[in-house]
Design a protein around this motif. Structure first.
Motif, PDB file in Angstrom:
ATOM      1  N   VAL A   1       0.839  -1.203   0.000  1.00  0.00           N
ATOM      2  CA  VAL A   1       0.000   0.000   0.000  1.00  0.00           C
ATOM      3  C   VAL A   1       0.873   1.252   0.000  1.00  0.00           C
ATOM      4  CG1 VAL A   1      -1.687   1.312   1.349  1.00  0.00           C
ATOM      5  CG2 VAL A   1      -1.986  -1.145   1.027  1.00  0.00           C
ATOM      6  N   ILE A   2       1.961   1.239   0.768  1.00  0.00           N
ATOM      7  CA  ILE A   2       2.888   2.380   0.782  1.00  0.00           C
ATOM      8  C   ILE A   2       3.483   2.599  -0.610  1.00  0.00           C
ATOM      9  CG2 ILE A   2       5.151   3.140   1.635  1.00  0.00           C
ATOM     10  CD1 ILE A   2       4.324   1.935   4.370  1.00  0.00           C
ATOM     11  N   ASN A   3       3.870   1.526  -1.275  1.00  0.00           N
ATOM     12  CA  ASN A   3       4.409   1.651  -2.636  1.00  0.00           C
ATOM     13  C   ASN A   3       3.374   2.237  -3.587  1.00  0.00           C
ATOM     14  OD1 ASN A   3       6.979   0.742  -2.068  1.00  0.00           O
ATOM     15  ND2 ASN A   3       6.469  -1.399  -2.488  1.00  0.00           N
ATOM     16  N   LEU A   4       2.121   1.829  -3.434  1.00  0.00           N
ATOM     17  CA  LEU A   4       1.068   2.383  -4.288  1.00  0.00           C
ATOM     18  C   LEU A   4       0.891   3.879  -4.023  1.00  0.00           C
ATOM     19  CD1 LEU A   4      -1.582  -0.473  -4.052  1.00  0.00           C
ATOM     20  CD2 LEU A   4      -0.347   0.236  -6.108  1.00  0.00           C
ATOM     21  N   LEU A   5       0.911   4.269  -2.762  1.00  0.00           N
ATOM     22  CA  LEU A   5       0.750   5.687  -2.423  1.00  0.00           C
ATOM     23  C   LEU A   5       1.930   6.527  -2.913  1.00  0.00           C
ATOM     24  CD1 LEU A   5      -0.715   5.518   1.178  1.00  0.00           C
ATOM     25  CD2 LEU A   5      -1.803   6.529  -0.838  1.00  0.00           C
ATOM     26  N   MET A   6       3.131   5.986  -2.839  1.00  0.00           N
ATOM     27  CA  MET A   6       4.320   6.734  -3.247  1.00  0.00           C
ATOM     28  C   MET A   6       4.351   6.991  -4.752  1.00  0.00           C
ATOM     29  SD  MET A   6       7.191   5.148  -0.694  1.00  0.00           S
ATOM     30  CE  MET A   6       8.526   6.157  -1.313  1.00  0.00           C
ATOM     31  N   SER A   7       3.564   6.248  -5.505  1.00  0.00           N
ATOM     32  CA  SER A   7       3.516   6.469  -6.955  1.00  0.00           C
ATOM     33  C   SER A   7       2.486   7.532  -7.338  1.00  0.00           C
ATOM     34  CB  SER A   7       3.204   5.156  -7.674  1.00  0.00           C
ATOM     35  OG  SER A   7       1.886   4.742  -7.370  1.00  0.00           O
ATOM     36  N   GLU A   8       1.790   8.103  -6.353  1.00  0.00           N
ATOM     37  CA  GLU A   8       0.775   9.133  -6.603  1.00  0.00           C
ATOM     38  C   GLU A   8       1.294  10.517  -6.230  1.00  0.00           C
ATOM     39  OE1 GLU A   8      -2.019   8.568  -8.084  1.00  0.00           O
ATOM     40  OE2 GLU A   8      -1.992   6.388  -8.015  1.00  0.00           O
ATOM     41  N   THR A   9       0.545  11.520  -6.619  1.00  0.00           N
ATOM     42  CA  THR A   9       0.812  12.894  -6.197  1.00  0.00           C
ATOM     43  C   THR A   9      -0.362  13.360  -5.347  1.00  0.00           C
ATOM     44  OG1 THR A   9      -0.265  13.894  -8.107  1.00  0.00           O
ATOM     45  CG2 THR A   9       2.092  13.385  -8.330  1.00  0.00           C
ATOM     46  N   SER A  10      -0.124  14.390  -4.528  1.00  0.00           N
ATOM     47  CA  SER A  10      -1.229  14.877  -3.690  1.00  0.00           C
ATOM     48  C   SER A  10      -2.340  15.474  -4.550  1.00  0.00           C
ATOM     49  CB  SER A  10      -0.723  15.882  -2.663  1.00  0.00           C
ATOM     50  OG  SER A  10      -0.165  17.020  -3.286  1.00  0.00           O
ATOM     51  N   ALA A  11      -1.985  16.073  -5.683  1.00  0.00           N
ATOM     52  CA  ALA A  11      -3.009  16.614  -6.585  1.00  0.00           C
ATOM     53  C   ALA A  11      -3.860  15.494  -7.179  1.00  0.00           C
ATOM     54  CB  ALA A  11      -2.358  17.441  -7.690  1.00  0.00           C
ATOM     55  N   ALA A  12      -3.218  14.398  -7.579  1.00  0.00           N
ATOM     56  CA  ALA A  12      -3.959  13.278  -8.168  1.00  0.00           C
ATOM     57  C   ALA A  12      -4.866  12.606  -7.137  1.00  0.00           C
ATOM     58  CB  ALA A  12      -2.990  12.262  -8.758  1.00  0.00           C
ATOM     59  N   LEU A  13      -4.430  12.561  -5.878  1.00  0.00           N
ATOM     60  CA  LEU A  13      -5.239  11.912  -4.844  1.00  0.00           C
ATOM     61  C   LEU A  13      -6.507  12.694  -4.510  1.00  0.00           C
ATOM     62  CD1 LEU A  13      -2.417  10.618  -2.496  1.00  0.00           C
ATOM     63  CD2 LEU A  13      -3.977   9.248  -3.892  1.00  0.00           C
TER      64      LEU A  13
END
Length: 160
Positions: A103-115
């Motif tokens: 889950v951490i790896n999935l989150l690290m591939s995102e940006t705060s704008a995209a989330l």
């Protein structure tokens, strides 16, 4: 004579009605019992299966605000994974560090704008569910289906 014919028809109709009622009382309870017995082995919507939840909380990850920027934003997330299999919750507890890492790896591939986009969050939920099921598939034992049926975000904070 006409009154006698009418009275006779009424008596015959009452006799037929009484016979039908007796027959219904006699045979319908058996049919209900047979129906109840045949449906007792199938899924009963009045008595749904018990649902169990596995908790994955307290994940905090730094992410970039936009692609190509340094990671200056923080995301905190908590999730619940739903299952009808109590054994899946026990397996989840055993493999929680591996699932948490995924889950951490999935989150690290995102940006705060995209989330901030609901479709991105929906994809993230599905990816987290797939990751948890993938980890638990290695410890499947006699299970052939996916142990978790749904994932829910229970805590979600993005701080820039």
């Amino acid at each position: 004579m006409n009154k006698f014919v009418t009275a006779g028809i009424v008596v015959v109709a009452i006799a037929i009605g009484a016979g039908a009622m007796f027959g219904a009382m006699r045979f319908l309870p058996m049919n209900r019992a047979a129906h109840a017995q045949s449906t007792a082995t199938t899924a009963d919507p009045a008595h749904p299966k018990a649902i169990f939840f596995a908790d994955l909380s307290g994940i905090v990850v730094s992410v970039p605000p936009q692609a190509g920027a340094p990671a200056t934003s923080y995301v905190q997330i908590g999730m619940q994974f739903a299952t009808y299999d109590e054994r899946a919750v026990a397996s989840f507890t055993t493999f929680q560090p591996i699932i948490k890492s995924a889950v951490i790896n999935l989150l690290m591939s995102e940006t705060s704008a995209a989330l901030q986009d609901p479709t991105t969050r929906a994809a993230l939920i599905q990816n987290c569910l797939d990751a948890a099921n993938s980890v638990l598939a290695k410890d499947a034992g006699d299970r052939t289906d996916k142990p978790f049926t749904a994932a829910y975000i229970t805590d979600f904070v993005v701080q820039d």
